[in-house]
Each structure stands twice: as C-alpha cells, then as structure tokens.
Design an enzyme around this catalytic site. Structure first.
Site, mmCIF file in Angstrom:
data_model
loop_
_atom_site.group_PDB
_atom_site.id
_atom_site.type_symbol
_atom_site.label_atom_id
_atom_site.label_comp_id
_atom_site.label_asym_id
_atom_site.label_seq_id
_atom_site.Cartn_x
_atom_site.Cartn_y
_atom_site.Cartn_z
ATOM 1 N N GLU A 1 3.396 -0.841 -0.956
ATOM 2 C CA GLU A 1 2.949 0.062 -1.895
ATOM 3 C C GLU A 1 1.513 0.687 -2.018
ATOM 4 O OE1 GLU A 1 3.035 -2.021 -5.562
ATOM 5 O OE2 GLU A 1 5.419 -2.565 -5.612
ATOM 6 N N ARG A 13 10.532 -12.552 1.972
ATOM 7 C CA ARG A 13 9.487 -11.645 2.440
ATOM 8 C C ARG A 13 8.063 -12.022 1.927
ATOM 9 N NH1 ARG A 13 7.748 -6.843 -0.865
ATOM 10 N NH2 ARG A 13 6.521 -5.722 0.460
#
Length: 466
Positions: free
Chosen positions: A181, A92
């Site tokens: 986030e 990722r």
C-alpha cells in the site's frame, strides 16, 4: 426453538458452502509485523518509525502501541495452529526490516533471521505456503533520520534489504511482495500526518514519498530474482473504485484527480512504465527529481499484483490535498467502525478494472475485511461477528463471479488473522477473524473465521478442485 438469528446464521453458512471456487484457489490470512509481532525491542531489533510515532501525544486514538500487540513473536506456533485449524492454504506476513537490519543497512541481526526461520519452517511443516511482504510501513527510524522516503537513497537501502531477506529465506519462500500500500504509507504518512512518520506536507509530501517508494520497488525486483530465480514477485496496491458524486464537471474532475493519485499513479508506473500525463501536469511543481532511467526501473516486470480493497470512493469537489481538491462523500448505507462503506460489489469492480486496463498475469486479493467494535466471547465460548461473516461471504461471492468472467484472480487473504493493533485506531477497531483477549493473549476463532475456514476446506473437495 430456533431463533431468527440462528436461522440467519444457518442460511449464511449454507450460502457460503454453496460457493464453488476456481481450481487451486488460495485461501489465506494476512498480518503485518508491527501490528502483530510485538517484541518491539527484543533480540536486537531496531527502532522503526511506528515505534517512534506511537509515542507522540495524540497520534493513536487509545494511546496504545504495537510494543506487545498479539505477541506473535512468542506465540507464533499458536497462530500457525489457528491457520491449520481453519484449513488455510497460505499466510501473508511482513518481515520487520529492523529485525534483519536494525539500522536499515549495515550489519545483519542473526536473531531476527532466526525468528523468521522458525516461522517459515513451522508454516511449511503445517502445509501452509508463506507469502512474504518486505515492507508494511515500518521504516527503520535510522533511515527516517536521514530523510526517509523523502531521500532517494532509501530506495537503494530497500533494495539491499530485499536481497538480504531473499538470501536468508528464498530457499523456502517463493512468493514475495515488495511494498504494501504505497498510496497509504506515502500519503497518510507524509501528506495528512495520520500515520508514521506523521508529516503534514500535503500533496508534495505524498508525491515525493510515492516516487521514491516506487523506485525502491523497481530496484528490489531484480535483486530478488537474482537471489531466488524461481521467485514469484509482486507488489500490493490499495485501490479504490472511484465514482463522481454527481455529473457536474467539478465533481468529475475531482474524482479523476483522486483516482489518478490513488490508482493510476501506481498502476501506470508499474505496468506502463510512465506516470499518467494528467497527474504529471497536476503535480508539476510538487515532484522530486525523476531521472531518465526511473520509469524503466519502476516498470520491472512482476509476476502478480496484490489488490487490497475495502470500499468504493464517491468523490466531489473539495479542498483536500490541493491540487487534488477533492472531498469524500458518504452515501447512505452501512459503514464499518473505520467509516468505510460496506459495498461488496467494489471487489468485483476493482478486479475488472485492473484486468481490463493493466492485464496482470495473476491477481491476488491480498487484503479485504471489515472493522467492528471490540467484541467479547459469549457464554457459549463463541464470538458471533455476524456482520463480518456476511461481509466475507458477500465479497467472496463477487470474487468468484469475476473469476468466472476470466479475471485471473488466484486467491484471497482475509484481513486479518487476529484482532491486532490497527495503526492510528489502536485496538478500538478489530478486523480479525480470530478474537484476542489482549490481557491473556487467548485466541478464539470467531464465527467469521469458522465460516471462512469451512469455505477454505470445502474448496479443496469441490469438483472444481479435485
């Protein structure tokens, strides 16, 4: 003679190798562009808000930057080899918006495209699946100069950028994350000023940036799907298990406010198509314009939810970020170098919370890890990060428990592949499963990485994964 430390390590390894993971469980590692790539001004890359922020006096604890970081831009082949050696299934990474679009919109930088082409092709040749994140906090400074996440137009620019990236890489990248986030980059960047762009505008700043960020996500999802019809598209939220510090009404109210801002504000918007009513009332005088169609745009169906989880939050009444009016309590226990409580059950609790209340089709733990003091390579050539090694075993044990109870958790990404630039902490609080000597850029897989790799390799041979 075997020492007690050697026995403890052997017991931990045996415990790690006894965990049976679900069939097809994905083992990966995660990084982000600004923290990892370096080459901050090479090959046409534009300036990001973190390039600018790191040059503000006092912004970074050790006065460092991500200008070079791990020099992944030049050493990407070594980093792929690390992942291959550990037997990882997936990687990722985030794409630097300013490598593709130096001004945030307009002309495309082909040299930036070429870098990610090399990386993606290298991953696929090594049998590692690329998971691409479009935004991990590094907004183009040119867009910040026009208002950044306070400007609704930034959401449209993000959707345009998403389409550029999907068109360039979607023939090979099938797993896409829009935002990483938003709670942190919106509130730490716009409420407290701890992160870029460094605004201290309180709850008004956090709530305004958060709405426009979620709008950016919602606009980007259909653009990715139109460009890559077989894409799996999701978003990553940093979530907390929230507990009131006591049974007092004041502490319960503060915990509800905090949980509403960090968890429900984002989850309700994406999965239920509306913001939580109690938070709308709390933020009534602080919100930007929310147009009639915004809720529907934000709730564009997604294929998976990424969950970043590092701790629980024990909350009491306080004066942070009025009108949230909370304070964080630190219960007695073991803490990381960034003062996060090490509480392994939090990963099990958050998986259950998300599954029960929102029912995403698939969940990935997209970040989980622990910060320590900077480590050194011992005389035997090893890096013995025993705390981190135990952290991974404890947390993955709970992930498997959640999966056994029906939570559709499909994989886990360790944060992070290597020690790197940890935002406002600079290089003082490494999270890596690989040690980096930043003078030489030499990589050394730590004990935690060895253990994590052994779990990844064994998961492929266990009866459940035959």
């Amino acid at each position: 003679m075997t020492s007690s430390i050697d026995r403890e390590r052997a017991q931990l390894r045996a415990r790690a190798e006894s965990i049976v993971f679900p069939k097809g469980f994905v083992f990966g590692a995660a990084t982000s562009a600004y923290q990892f790539e370096g080459a901050h001004n090479e090959d046409g890359k534009g300036e990001s808000i973190w390039d600018r922020f790191c040059r503000q006096p006092g912004a970074i604890i050790d006065k460092t930057t991500g200008d070079v970081a791990c020099d992944h831009y030049h050493l990407w082949q070594e980093d792929i080899a690390l992942m291959r050696d550990m037997g990882l299934d997936a990687y990722r990474f985030s794409i630097a918006w300013t490598r593709l679009l130096p001004e945030g919109h307009g002309s495309i930088n082909q040299k930036g495209i070429a870098f990610y082409d090399r990386l993606i092709d290298g991953l696929l040749e090594a049998g590692i699946t690329p998971f691409a994140t479009l935004y991990h906090w590094d907004l183009p400074q040119a867009l910040q100069d026009r208002g950044g996440w306070y400007n609704r137009e930034t959401a449209q620019h993000f959707a345009d950028y998403a389409e550029v990236a999907a068109a360039a890489f979607g023939d090979r990248v099938k797993s896409w994350t829009t935002l990483n986030e938003p709670w942190t980059f919106c509130w730490s960047g716009h409420a407290s000023g701890e992160d870029a762009p460094g605004f201290k505008d309180g709850a008004k700043g956090g709530a305004t940036a958060a709405h426009h960020a979620l709008l950016a996500h919602g606009l980007a999802v259909p653009r990715i799907r139109e460009t890559v019809p077989d894409a799996s598209v999701g978003i990553v939220f940093d979530l907390n298990v929230v507990e009131p510090a006591s049974d007092s009404p004041a502490d319960k109210r503060a915990a509800s406010h905090f949980e509403g801002a960090q968890n429900r504000w984002f989850l309700d918007a994406v999965f239920k198509g509306e913001y939580p009513q109690d938070m709308l009332e709390l933020f009534a005088d602080l919100l930007p314009e929310i147009k009639q169609e915004d809720n529907k745009i934000i709730a564009a169906p997604i294929d998976y939810l990424g969950v970043n989880i590092y701790r629980r939050s024990v909350i009491e009444e306080g004066d942070e970020w009025a009108p949230l009016n909370f304070a964080r309590v630190q219960p007695e226990g073991i803490y990381s170098e960034v003062e996060y409580e090490i509480w392994p059950r939090c990963i099990y609790d958050i998986l259950g919370y998300v599954h029960e209340n929102y029912g995403p089709k698939e969940i990935f733990i997209t970040e989980n890890g622990v910060a320590t003091k900077p480590e050194t390579v011992s005389e035997d050539g090893r890096v013995w990060d025993d705390l981190r090694a135990k952290y991974y075993v404890d947390h993955l044990d709970y992930v498997v428990k959640a999966a056994s109870e029906g939570v559709p958790v499909k994989g886990y990404f360790a944060w992070t592949l290597t020690d790197n630039f940890e935002w406002a902490y600079g290089y003082t609080t490494p999270f890596g499963i690989t040690h980096v000597d930043f003078e030489t850029q030499k990589r050394t897989i730590k004990f935690s990485g060895e253990l994590y790799g052994s779990m990844a390799r064994l998961s492929k041979t266990q009866s459940g994964n035959d």
